[in-house]
Design a protein around this motif. Structure first.
Motif: not given
Length: 73
Positions: A23-29
């Motif tokens: 997804x390459x999304x920003x968030x909790x990783x």
């Protein structure tokens, strides 16, 4: 036997960042390992949804190998 991939709030070391898988999304990783390229080596991070997708793909591959092993007998 069932296995659930890691998810935010499960006690693992989640942090804010960008998912480096699908997804390459920003968030909790979550740090999931290292990647090595000709330019260098670094940590790889993934979000919960992408970890779930990766786990599903891995399970499909494991099941296909199991079926191939059974067919070879």
């Amino acid at each position: 036997m069932s296995w659930l991939p890691p998810y935010p709030g499960d006690g693992h070391a989640w942090m804010d960042g960008e998912c480096m898988l699908y997804c390459r999304m920003a968030g909790r990783v979550l740090a999931v390992g290292f990647v090595k390229t000709p330019a260098g080596e670094g940590r790889m991070y993934a979000c919960g949804e992408c970890l779930h997708e990766l786990a599903c793909l891995a399970m499909k591959e494991i099941q296909a190998q199991d079926w191939a092993d059974l067919a070879a007998r």
